[in-house]
Scaffold this motif. Structure first.
Motif, mmCIF file in Angstrom:
data_model
loop_
_atom_site.group_PDB
_atom_site.id
_atom_site.type_symbol
_atom_site.label_atom_id
_atom_site.label_comp_id
_atom_site.label_asym_id
_atom_site.label_seq_id
_atom_site.Cartn_x
_atom_site.Cartn_y
_atom_site.Cartn_z
ATOM 1 N N VAL A 1 4.938 -7.434 -14.450
ATOM 2 C CA VAL A 1 5.020 -6.656 -13.223
ATOM 3 C C VAL A 1 4.714 -7.564 -12.045
ATOM 4 C CG1 VAL A 1 4.061 -4.700 -11.957
ATOM 5 C CG2 VAL A 1 4.307 -4.580 -14.447
ATOM 6 N N GLN A 2 5.594 -7.539 -11.061
ATOM 7 C CA GLN A 2 5.372 -8.380 -9.892
ATOM 8 C C GLN A 2 4.146 -7.894 -9.134
ATOM 9 O OE1 GLN A 2 8.726 -8.709 -7.301
ATOM 10 N NE2 GLN A 2 7.694 -10.025 -5.835
ATOM 11 N N LYS A 3 3.262 -8.821 -8.848
ATOM 12 C CA LYS A 3 2.035 -8.481 -8.152
ATOM 13 C C LYS A 3 2.249 -8.565 -6.644
ATOM 14 C CE LYS A 3 -0.429 -7.998 -11.920
ATOM 15 N NZ LYS A 3 -0.994 -6.693 -12.324
ATOM 16 N N TYR A 4 1.832 -7.534 -5.957
ATOM 17 C CA TYR A 4 1.907 -7.511 -4.506
ATOM 18 C C TYR A 4 0.496 -7.490 -3.944
ATOM 19 C CZ TYR A 4 6.858 -6.288 -4.903
ATOM 20 O OH TYR A 4 8.202 -6.291 -5.186
ATOM 21 N N LYS A 5 0.301 -8.257 -2.907
ATOM 22 C CA LYS A 5 -0.988 -8.243 -2.240
ATOM 23 C C LYS A 5 -1.067 -7.002 -1.365
ATOM 24 C CE LYS A 5 -4.041 -10.919 0.768
ATOM 25 N NZ LYS A 5 -4.185 -12.152 1.595
ATOM 26 N N LYS A 6 -1.967 -6.101 -1.722
ATOM 27 C CA LYS A 6 -2.076 -4.851 -0.991
ATOM 28 C C LYS A 6 -2.776 -5.073 0.341
ATOM 29 C CE LYS A 6 -2.203 -1.908 -5.106
ATOM 30 N NZ LYS A 6 -2.932 -0.852 -5.832
ATOM 31 N N THR A 7 -2.411 -4.255 1.291
ATOM 32 C CA THR A 7 -3.061 -4.301 2.584
ATOM 33 C C THR A 7 -4.457 -3.701 2.481
ATOM 34 O OG1 THR A 7 -2.804 -3.729 4.918
ATOM 35 C CG2 THR A 7 -2.170 -2.062 3.299
ATOM 36 N N THR A 8 -5.238 -3.845 3.514
ATOM 37 C CA THR A 8 -6.586 -3.279 3.543
ATOM 38 C C THR A 8 -6.559 -1.947 4.283
ATOM 39 O OG1 THR A 8 -7.124 -4.410 5.611
ATOM 40 C CG2 THR A 8 -7.578 -5.584 3.549
ATOM 41 N N PRO A 9 -7.550 -1.086 4.053
ATOM 42 C CA PRO A 9 -7.579 0.190 4.781
ATOM 43 C C PRO A 9 -7.578 0.011 6.296
ATOM 44 C CG PRO A 9 -9.099 0.262 2.931
ATOM 45 C CD PRO A 9 -8.610 -1.151 3.022
ATOM 46 N N SER A 10 -8.308 -0.985 6.790
ATOM 47 C CA SER A 10 -8.357 -1.193 8.244
ATOM 48 C C SER A 10 -7.010 -1.662 8.785
ATOM 49 C CB SER A 10 -9.446 -2.208 8.585
ATOM 50 O OG SER A 10 -9.191 -3.460 7.949
ATOM 51 N N THR B 1 -3.221 9.508 2.357
ATOM 52 C CA THR B 1 -3.194 9.284 0.909
ATOM 53 C C THR B 1 -3.298 7.803 0.579
ATOM 54 O OG1 THR B 1 -1.844 11.269 0.586
ATOM 55 C CG2 THR B 1 -1.866 9.661 -1.198
ATOM 56 N N ALA B 2 -2.538 6.976 1.293
ATOM 57 C CA ALA B 2 -2.566 5.536 1.030
ATOM 58 C C ALA B 2 -3.953 4.960 1.289
ATOM 59 C CB ALA B 2 -1.526 4.832 1.899
ATOM 60 N N LYS B 3 -4.588 5.402 2.346
ATOM 61 C CA LYS B 3 -5.928 4.900 2.658
ATOM 62 C C LYS B 3 -6.922 5.292 1.572
ATOM 63 C CE LYS B 3 -9.426 4.819 6.314
ATOM 64 N NZ LYS B 3 -9.806 5.316 7.662
ATOM 65 N N SER B 4 -6.807 6.516 1.057
ATOM 66 C CA SER B 4 -7.720 6.946 -0.004
ATOM 67 C C SER B 4 -7.507 6.128 -1.275
ATOM 68 C CB SER B 4 -7.526 8.436 -0.291
ATOM 69 O OG SER B 4 -6.262 8.687 -0.880
ATOM 70 N N ILE B 5 -6.249 5.766 -1.561
ATOM 71 C CA ILE B 5 -5.965 4.932 -2.736
ATOM 72 C C ILE B 5 -6.576 3.545 -2.561
ATOM 73 C CG2 ILE B 5 -4.135 3.775 -4.032
ATOM 74 C CD1 ILE B 5 -2.376 6.205 -3.557
ATOM 75 N N LEU B 6 -6.398 2.967 -1.376
ATOM 76 C CA LEU B 6 -6.937 1.627 -1.125
ATOM 77 C C LEU B 6 -8.461 1.614 -1.231
ATOM 78 C CD1 LEU B 6 -4.682 0.540 1.878
ATOM 79 C CD2 LEU B 6 -4.607 -0.354 -0.452
ATOM 80 N N ILE B 7 -9.103 2.638 -0.705
ATOM 81 C CA ILE B 7 -10.567 2.708 -0.783
ATOM 82 C C ILE B 7 -11.013 2.837 -2.235
ATOM 83 C CG2 ILE B 7 -12.568 4.124 -0.199
ATOM 84 C CD1 ILE B 7 -11.188 4.794 2.450
#
Length: 285
Positions: A70-79, A273-279
């Protein structure tokens, strides 16, 4: 003499040596049905006196499936996600005055007016900047759910939106599919996590936006075709009156203004939703 069944057809009579040759060739096995005179019914070859003549079964070689990492993607931060969303929101909100006043900016359409041209350029700058940030935002959102089960990649999600005509369909998997994939990601990774941290997206909201977008395109094309002929004949007759121009533009402004409000609500839903996942991801790492 022997009879045997192959491909649901009886063969024989044959000798015992023929049966053994068929066994060695692999055309029949211990499960093959055979019969000989004096037997009331057919039997499996492995249940007869020839069972000792059956060569040992060799287990078939099972080729394991090809592993595709699976290609790894660097996720963004909540901020960072928060800044991106509010930049997009602010730029789009700054265009509302232009959309609201657009039908009333023209007095003698299509006579050029430098003030009007300046206002158009003034509001087009944040509109274009907002479009760029929107594509970045969509890319970042799709990065978050990349665990091997997402229906598309971030690059495809954004790239396919530039394909003419196909992009109208692509709104459905990009927006509605994103809401569903976010919720599926939460179910896969955070089933035991407290619901006070995670919140799910609303696929119905995204689906409503997609349907509204398709409907607005039809309305816009219909009014655009009618307006083209009205402008054409009005110019031939000396110009288009402000009242006629406003009669066409006000419905378009209302439709696209409502669509923009719905889009903002949908993207805000994605953002929460995305912010809750990142946290939650950060807490589990």
């Amino acid at each position: 003499m022997w009879y045997y069944e192959l491909n649901q057809k009886p063969f024989g009579p044959v000798s015992q040596e023929t049966i053994q040759d068929e066994l060695k060739a692999g055309r029949i096995t211990h499960m093959t049905l055979v019969w000989r005179e004096g037997w009331p019914q057919w039997r499996h070859l492995g249940e007869t006196e020839l069972a000792g003549k059956i060569p040992p079964q060799v287990a078939p070689t099972i080729t394991p499936p090809i592993y595709v990492p699976v290609q790894k993607y660097k996720k963004t931060t909540p901020s960072s996600l928060t800044k991106l969303f509010w930049w997009w929101f602010g730029l789009n909100l700054s265009c509302f005055p232009y959309y609201s006043l657009f039908p009333f900016l023209y007095e003698d359409f299509p006579t050029p007016n430098l003030t009007i041209i300046g206002l158009i350029l003034l509001f087009w700058l944040p509109l274009c900047a907002g479009a760029v940030i929107q594509f970045i935002y969509i890319y970042k959102l799709w990065q978050i759910v990349q665990d091997g089960f997402a229906r598309t990649s971030p690059g495809q999600a954004v790239g396919f939106m530039f394909i003419p005509y196909f992009n109208y369909y692509w709104f459905l998997p990009v927006y509605h599919g994103l809401a569903k994939d976010m919720n599926a990601y939460i179910d896969r990774h955070f089933r035991s996590t407290s619901g006070t941290v995670l919140r799910k997206a609303h696929p119905g909201l995204a689906l409503g936006f997609v349907i509204a977008t398709w409907a607005s395109l039809l309305v816009g094309m219909g009014l655009g075709i009618v307006m083209y002929f009205v402008i054409f004949f009005s110019v031939l007759n000396g110009g288009l009156s402000p009242e006629t121009f406003q009669n066409f533009m006000i419905p378009l402004v209302i439709v696209y203004g409502a669509l923009m409000i719905l889009e903002i609500i949908m993207f805000f839903d994605f953002y929460l939703t995305a912010k809750s996942i990142l946290i939650a991801d950060n807490n589990n790492s």
